[in-house]
Structures are given as C-alpha cells and as structure tokens.
Motif scaffolding. Structure first.
Motif, mmCIF file in Angstrom:
data_model
loop_
_atom_site.group_PDB
_atom_site.id
_atom_site.type_symbol
_atom_site.label_atom_id
_atom_site.label_comp_id
_atom_site.label_asym_id
_atom_site.label_seq_id
_atom_site.Cartn_x
_atom_site.Cartn_y
_atom_site.Cartn_z
ATOM 1 N N UNK A 29 4.117 -3.650 14.706
ATOM 2 C CA UNK A 29 4.763 -4.808 14.106
ATOM 3 C C UNK A 29 6.272 -4.650 14.023
ATOM 4 N N UNK A 30 6.913 -5.521 13.260
ATOM 5 C CA UNK A 30 8.362 -5.465 13.109
ATOM 6 C C UNK A 30 8.807 -4.084 12.641
ATOM 7 N N UNK A 31 9.934 -3.619 13.141
ATOM 8 C CA UNK A 31 10.389 -2.281 12.746
ATOM 9 C C UNK A 31 10.685 -2.197 11.252
ATOM 10 N N UNK A 32 10.386 -1.059 10.702
ATOM 11 C CA UNK A 32 10.631 -0.784 9.291
ATOM 12 C C UNK A 32 12.096 -0.407 9.128
ATOM 13 N N UNK A 38 -7.346 -3.998 14.619
ATOM 14 C CA UNK A 38 -6.482 -4.958 15.312
ATOM 15 C C UNK A 38 -5.378 -5.458 14.382
ATOM 16 N N UNK A 39 -5.739 -5.758 13.151
ATOM 17 C CA UNK A 39 -4.758 -6.225 12.162
ATOM 18 C C UNK A 39 -3.680 -5.167 11.923
ATOM 19 N N UNK A 40 -4.099 -3.915 11.757
ATOM 20 C CA UNK A 40 -3.138 -2.842 11.489
ATOM 21 C C UNK A 40 -2.194 -2.640 12.670
ATOM 22 N N UNK A 84 0.842 -1.160 0.000
ATOM 23 C CA UNK A 84 0.000 0.000 0.000
ATOM 24 C C UNK A 84 0.895 1.234 0.000
ATOM 25 N N UNK A 85 0.403 2.330 0.388
ATOM 26 C CA UNK A 85 1.080 3.604 0.212
ATOM 27 C C UNK A 85 2.520 3.630 0.720
ATOM 28 N N UNK A 86 2.785 3.160 1.925
ATOM 29 C CA UNK A 86 4.132 3.218 2.503
ATOM 30 C C UNK A 86 4.967 1.989 2.146
ATOM 31 N N UNK A 87 4.391 1.039 1.456
ATOM 32 C CA UNK A 87 5.121 -0.156 1.072
ATOM 33 C C UNK A 87 5.253 -1.192 2.173
ATOM 34 N N UNK A 88 4.510 -1.040 3.264
ATOM 35 C CA UNK A 88 4.593 -1.987 4.367
ATOM 36 C C UNK A 88 3.707 -3.204 4.155
ATOM 37 N N UNK A 89 2.621 -3.035 3.434
ATOM 38 C CA UNK A 89 1.677 -4.119 3.161
ATOM 39 C C UNK A 89 1.203 -4.033 1.719
ATOM 40 N N UNK A 90 0.865 -5.174 1.164
ATOM 41 C CA UNK A 90 0.196 -5.214 -0.132
ATOM 42 C C UNK A 90 -1.304 -5.332 0.136
ATOM 43 N N UNK A 91 -2.118 -4.853 -0.784
ATOM 44 C CA UNK A 91 -3.578 -4.906 -0.616
ATOM 45 C C UNK A 91 -4.054 -6.327 -0.309
#
Length: 81
Positions: free
Chosen positions: A68-71, A59-61, A1-8
C-alpha cells in the motif's frame, strides 16, 4: 493495530468473523482448522471456510499494508525523526 498502519475496525468483516478478532485468535483458528481437516483427509489441508477467510485477509493486507501507500514516519510524530 501494532504498527499504527491500520485500526482493528478497518479489517474486512467477514474474515475477522470467521477467524477471530485478535491476531492470536486468528492463528489459533487457522491452526485448529488445519489440524482437524488434515486428520480427516490424511493429508495436510485447510478447510474451505478458513481458507477463504485467510485468502481474503491476506489480499487485504497486501493491498493496504504490504504494498500500500508508503509509510511516512515523520508524519506520525515518531521521536527522533
């Protein structure tokens, strides 16, 4: 998504099915839900289905992004890092 941390496709399926596939669709669904349910209740309330979907997505976010794990920007090949 926008920041590249997750895909849709990594987002949980059920909340996305209820709220919408894009960020703007989710905001629109939540606002409309709150307006409609609040008008019926005479108070500011959220519908059960939208509320549950929002809670699950929240909750997921928190688990996968916010806490979550550090970027590590250097592993992403960001310019200037």
């Amino acid at each position: 998504m926008r920041a590249g941390l997750l895909a849709e496709d990594e987002l949980p399926e059920e909340p996305i099915a209820v709220l919408g596939s894009s960020g703007s669709a989710r905001i629109d669904a939540l606002v409309h839900d709150m307006v409609e349910h609040s008008e019926l209740a005479g108070d500011i309330v959220q519908g059960v289905q939208a509320g549950a979907a929002m809670s699950e997505l929240r909750d997921f976010m928190f688990e996968h992004v916010y806490l979550g794990p550090p970027f590590a920007p250097s592993t992403r090949g960001s310019p200037g890092c």
